[in-house]
Design an enzyme around this catalytic site. Structure first.
Site, mmCIF file in Angstrom:
data_model
loop_
_atom_site.group_PDB
_atom_site.id
_atom_site.type_symbol
_atom_site.label_atom_id
_atom_site.label_comp_id
_atom_site.label_asym_id
_atom_site.label_seq_id
_atom_site.Cartn_x
_atom_site.Cartn_y
_atom_site.Cartn_z
ATOM 1 N N SER A 52 0.796 -1.233 0.000
ATOM 2 C CA SER A 52 0.000 0.000 0.000
ATOM 3 C C SER A 52 0.826 1.279 0.000
ATOM 4 C CB SER A 52 -0.958 0.016 1.191
ATOM 5 O OG SER A 52 -0.253 0.218 2.397
ATOM 6 N N LYS A 93 0.548 4.823 6.794
ATOM 7 C CA LYS A 93 -0.133 5.605 5.751
ATOM 8 C C LYS A 93 0.382 7.044 5.815
ATOM 9 C CE LYS A 93 -2.792 2.094 4.825
ATOM 10 N NZ LYS A 93 -2.526 1.259 3.673
#
Length: 196
Positions: A52, A93
C-alpha cells in the site's frame, strides 16, 4: 585449619564471584531499563507488510518510527505515520487531511479547502502505474458523511492509491491511535534511506 575472611574497614569482603555477578546484573538491568525507555517513548522499529505504500516503502522493509514528542505535536500534512488500525494491526499511511480540512480529489488532483495541493511524492508511483488517473475522484462527504475532518482525527491514504486500505475504507484515524512518524528505512542494508 581455616581461612580467615578479609576485612575492609571492619567489614568482610564479598567473594569475587558474588561481586562480579552483581556487576553483571546491574549492567543488564541498566540496559533493559534504557531499552524499554527508548522503545516505549522514543523510537521503535516495524516491518512493513503489503504494497500500500509502494514505491515509497516496499513490502518487507524495516523502518524506524520516531515517537519523540508526537503525543504533544500537531501532525503535519504528508507525514508518514504508523497507527493502530485495530487491536491486532498497525498500518503505515500518509496524512492527507488534518482536523478542519475540507478535502476532495478531482481529475487526479488533491484539493484542500478549495485549493489544489501538489503531491510530489506520488510522481514515481504515477510513472510506474502508467494510468491517466492514479487517485479516483471522491469527496469527503461521500466517504464519511462529514464535510470536514473532525477534531482529533486525520484522514490518511496509502501512496499506492489503487492498492491501499486507508481512510476511504476505514474512516478517520483518531490522533491517540498514532504511534509515531516513520523516519528511516534500514533493512535491507542496500535500501537504507530517510523516508518522506
Amino acid at each position: 585449619m581455616f581461612k580467615r575472611k578479609k576485612h575492609i574497614n571492619g567489614m568482610y569482603e564479598k567473594p569475587f564471584w558474588l561481586r562480579f555477578s552483581w556487576s553483571i546484573l546491574q549492567a543488564v538491568l541498566i540496559v533493559a531499563v534504557f531499552s524499554f525507555i527508548v522503545r516505549e517513548f522514543m523510537f521503535t522499529n516495524y516491518i512493513v507488510y503489503g504494497q500500500s505504500m509502494m514505491p515509497t516503502i516496499r513490502d518487507g522493509e524495516r523502518i524506524i518510527v520516531n515517537k519523540i514528542g508526537y503525543d504533544f505535536m500537531e501532525p503535519e500534512r504528508f507525514d508518514l505515520i504508523i497507527f493502530h488500525a485495530d487491536e491486532e494491526s498497525d498500518y503505515i499511511k500518509r496524512i492527507i487531511g488534518l482536523p478542519g480540512d475540507d478535502l476532495y480529489y478531482e481529475s487526479d488532483t488533491l484539493y484542500v479547502n478549495g485549493e489544489p495541493v501538489e503531491e510530489e511524492f506520488l510522481e514515481e508511483s504515477r510513472t510506474e502505474n502508467g494510468s491517466e488517473h492514479f487517485t479516483d475522484d471522491f469527496q469527503l462527504e461521500d466517504l464519511t458523511d462529514e464535510q470536514t475532518v473532525p477534531d482529533g482525527h486525520v484522514f490518511v491514504l496509502g501512496d499506492n492509491r489503487q492498492n491501499s486500505i486507508d481512510s476511504r475504507q476505514i474512516g478517520y484515524v483518531p490522533m491517540e491511535e498514532i504511534v509515531g512518524r516513520a523516519n528511516l528505512a534500514f533493512w535491507p542494508p542496500e535500501s537504507i534511506r530517510f523516508i518522506r
